[in-house]
Design a protein around this motif. Sequence first.
Motif, PDB file in Angstrom:
ATOM      1  N   ALA A 105       0.932  -1.542  -0.101  1.00 25.86           N
ATOM      2  CA  ALA A 105      -0.002  -0.229  -0.176  1.00 25.86           C
ATOM      3  C   ALA A 105       1.303   1.107   0.218  1.00 25.86           C
ATOM      4  O   ALA A 105       0.009   2.170  -0.139  1.00 25.86           O
ATOM      5  CB  ALA A 105      -0.762  -0.098   1.276  1.00 25.86           C
ATOM      6  N   LEU A 106       1.649   1.087   0.645  1.00 28.32           N
ATOM      7  CA  LEU A 106       2.918   2.349   0.742  1.00 28.32           C
ATOM      8  C   LEU A 106       4.126   2.290  -0.915  1.00 28.32           C
ATOM      9  O   LEU A 106       4.623   3.007  -1.011  1.00 28.32           O
ATOM     10  CB  LEU A 106       3.269   1.375   1.839  1.00 28.32           C
ATOM     11  CG  LEU A 106       2.987   2.478   3.525  1.00 28.32           C
ATOM     12  CD1 LEU A 106       4.415   2.060   4.149  1.00 28.32           C
ATOM     13  CD2 LEU A 106       2.665   3.805   3.335  1.00 28.32           C
ATOM     14  N   GLY A 107       4.148   1.101  -1.575  1.00 30.22           N
ATOM     15  CA  GLY A 107       4.645   1.274  -2.536  1.00 30.22           C
ATOM     16  C   GLY A 107       5.899   0.609  -2.746  1.00 30.22           C
ATOM     17  O   GLY A 107       7.002   0.890  -3.005  1.00 30.22           O
ATOM     18  N   LEU A 108       6.240  -0.051  -1.455  1.00 28.49           N
ATOM     19  CA  LEU A 108       7.099  -0.523  -1.435  1.00 28.49           C
ATOM     20  C   LEU A 108       7.129  -1.714  -1.058  1.00 28.49           C
ATOM     21  O   LEU A 108       5.769  -3.093  -1.021  1.00 28.49           O
ATOM     22  CB  LEU A 108       7.113  -0.403   0.699  1.00 28.49           C
ATOM     23  CG  LEU A 108       8.185   0.703   0.812  1.00 28.49           C
ATOM     24  CD1 LEU A 108       8.385   0.266   2.501  1.00 28.49           C
ATOM     25  CD2 LEU A 108       9.206   0.875   0.644  1.00 28.49           C
ATOM     26  N   ARG A 109       8.116  -2.769  -1.604  1.00 36.01           N
ATOM     27  CA  ARG A 109       8.268  -4.438  -1.189  1.00 36.01           C
ATOM     28  C   ARG A 109       8.367  -5.132  -0.327  1.00 36.01           C
ATOM     29  O   ARG A 109       9.013  -4.028   0.335  1.00 36.01           O
ATOM     30  CB  ARG A 109       9.193  -4.649  -2.638  1.00 36.01           C
ATOM     31  CG  ARG A 109       9.020  -4.661  -4.087  1.00 36.01           C
ATOM     32  CD  ARG A 109      10.144  -4.937  -5.146  1.00 36.01           C
ATOM     33  NE  ARG A 109      11.727  -4.869  -4.849  1.00 36.01           N
ATOM     34  CZ  ARG A 109      12.993  -5.429  -4.576  1.00 36.01           C
ATOM     35  NH1 ARG A 109      12.776  -6.262  -6.066  1.00 36.01           N
ATOM     36  NH2 ARG A 109      13.878  -5.047  -4.597  1.00 36.01           N
ATOM     37  N   LEU A 110       8.231  -6.426  -0.172  1.00 35.72           N
ATOM     38  CA  LEU A 110       8.318  -6.162   1.198  1.00 35.72           C
ATOM     39  C   LEU A 110       9.908  -6.970   1.985  1.00 35.72           C
ATOM     40  O   LEU A 110      10.379  -6.700   2.514  1.00 35.72           O
ATOM     41  CB  LEU A 110       8.078  -8.212   1.633  1.00 35.72           C
ATOM     42  CG  LEU A 110       7.628  -8.559   2.645  1.00 35.72           C
ATOM     43  CD1 LEU A 110       6.968  -7.566   4.177  1.00 35.72           C
ATOM     44  CD2 LEU A 110       6.862  -9.676   3.162  1.00 35.72           C
ATOM     45  N   VAL A 111      10.772  -6.761   0.708  1.00 38.99           N
ATOM     46  CA  VAL A 111      12.376  -6.850   0.966  1.00 38.99           C
ATOM     47  C   VAL A 111      12.838  -5.656   0.353  1.00 38.99           C
ATOM     48  O   VAL A 111      14.051  -5.545   1.736  1.00 38.99           O
ATOM     49  CB  VAL A 111      13.190  -7.708  -0.434  1.00 38.99           C
ATOM     50  CG1 VAL A 111      12.881  -6.892  -1.956  1.00 38.99           C
ATOM     51  CG2 VAL A 111      14.461  -7.813  -0.631  1.00 38.99           C
ATOM     52  N   ASP A 112      12.177  -4.595   0.684  1.00 38.76           N
ATOM     53  CA  ASP A 112      12.637  -2.833   0.723  1.00 38.76           C
ATOM     54  C   ASP A 112      12.312  -2.390   1.928  1.00 38.76           C
ATOM     55  O   ASP A 112      13.126  -2.166   2.787  1.00 38.76           O
ATOM     56  CB  ASP A 112      11.636  -2.072  -0.228  1.00 38.76           C
ATOM     57  CG  ASP A 112      12.330  -2.366  -1.447  1.00 38.76           C
ATOM     58  OD1 ASP A 112      13.128  -2.988  -2.119  1.00 38.76           O
ATOM     59  OD2 ASP A 112      11.553  -2.522  -2.222  1.00 38.76           O
ATOM     60  N   LEU A 113      11.345  -3.555   2.760  1.00 34.67           N
ATOM     61  CA  LEU A 113      10.588  -3.258   4.025  1.00 34.67           C
ATOM     62  C   LEU A 113      12.128  -3.472   5.445  1.00 34.67           C
ATOM     63  O   LEU A 113      13.068  -2.938   6.143  1.00 34.67           O
ATOM     64  CB  LEU A 113       9.781  -3.432   4.633  1.00 34.67           C
ATOM     65  CG  LEU A 113       9.310  -3.259   6.070  1.00 34.67           C
ATOM     66  CD1 LEU A 113       9.391  -1.801   6.621  1.00 34.67           C
ATOM     67  CD2 LEU A 113       7.851  -3.426   5.992  1.00 34.67           C
ATOM     68  N   THR A 114      11.647  -4.832   4.859  1.00 37.52           N
ATOM     69  CA  THR A 114      13.314  -5.486   5.199  1.00 37.52           C
ATOM     70  C   THR A 114      14.376  -5.451   5.207  1.00 37.52           C
ATOM     71  O   THR A 114      15.446  -5.060   6.330  1.00 37.52           O
ATOM     72  CB  THR A 114      13.426  -7.313   5.038  1.00 37.52           C
ATOM     73  OG1 THR A 114      11.968  -7.480   5.338  1.00 37.52           O
ATOM     74  CG2 THR A 114      13.656  -8.052   6.009  1.00 37.52           C
ATOM     75  N   THR A 115      15.403  -3.925   4.638  1.00 33.52           N
ATOM     76  CA  THR A 115      16.405  -4.359   4.567  1.00 33.52           C
ATOM     77  C   THR A 115      16.419  -2.873   4.690  1.00 33.52           C
ATOM     78  O   THR A 115      17.199  -2.446   5.668  1.00 33.52           O
ATOM     79  CB  THR A 115      16.774  -3.751   2.817  1.00 33.52           C
ATOM     80  OG1 THR A 115      16.522  -5.166   1.997  1.00 33.52           O
ATOM     81  CG2 THR A 115      18.362  -3.319   2.369  1.00 33.52           C
ATOM     82  N   ARG A 116      15.406  -1.873   5.554  1.00 29.99           N
ATOM     83  CA  ARG A 116      15.280  -0.778   5.942  1.00 29.99           C
ATOM     84  C   ARG A 116      15.256  -1.195   7.501  1.00 29.99           C
ATOM     85  O   ARG A 116      16.553  -0.424   8.375  1.00 29.99           O
ATOM     86  CB  ARG A 116      14.185  -0.161   5.500  1.00 29.99           C
ATOM     87  CG  ARG A 116      14.388  -0.028   4.051  1.00 29.99           C
ATOM     88  CD  ARG A 116      12.802   1.899   3.904  1.00 29.99           C
ATOM     89  NE  ARG A 116      12.731   1.877   2.836  1.00 29.99           N
ATOM     90  CZ  ARG A 116      11.807   3.404   1.911  1.00 29.99           C
ATOM     91  NH1 ARG A 116      11.758   3.272   3.377  1.00 29.99           N
ATOM     92  NH2 ARG A 116      12.165   3.060   1.094  1.00 29.99           N
TER      93      ARG A 116
END
Length: 103
Positions: free
Chosen positions: A76-87
């Motif tokens: 919903a925020l335009g992120l992939r789960l891997v991007d969130l996990t990396t952050r």
Amino acid sequence: MGDVVAFPSRPAPQTPEPEPLWREAVGHELREERRTAGRTLADVAGDAGVSTQYLSEVERGLKEPSSEVLGAVAGALGLRLVDLTTRVSRRLTGISGPVCLAA
């Protein structure tokens, strides 16, 4: 009676700061991304298919969301789960460069 021997006092051991919990770091990243995008809780929650109250609790680190919920909110925020996990991994480790995630 003998002389009194004074021993130097040792400093009290310092208690290390507790490490942040994964859910707290995830919540922080989601809230930061939502605010940066200028979106409301209700807007993102609606797009993710979760209640506004639940998303608020996730952002505050009070709930341990499932991977499905994390994927929906990140999407919903335009992120992939891997991007969130990396952050989140960078936040927890303090590493600003590339992060290698292993399963």
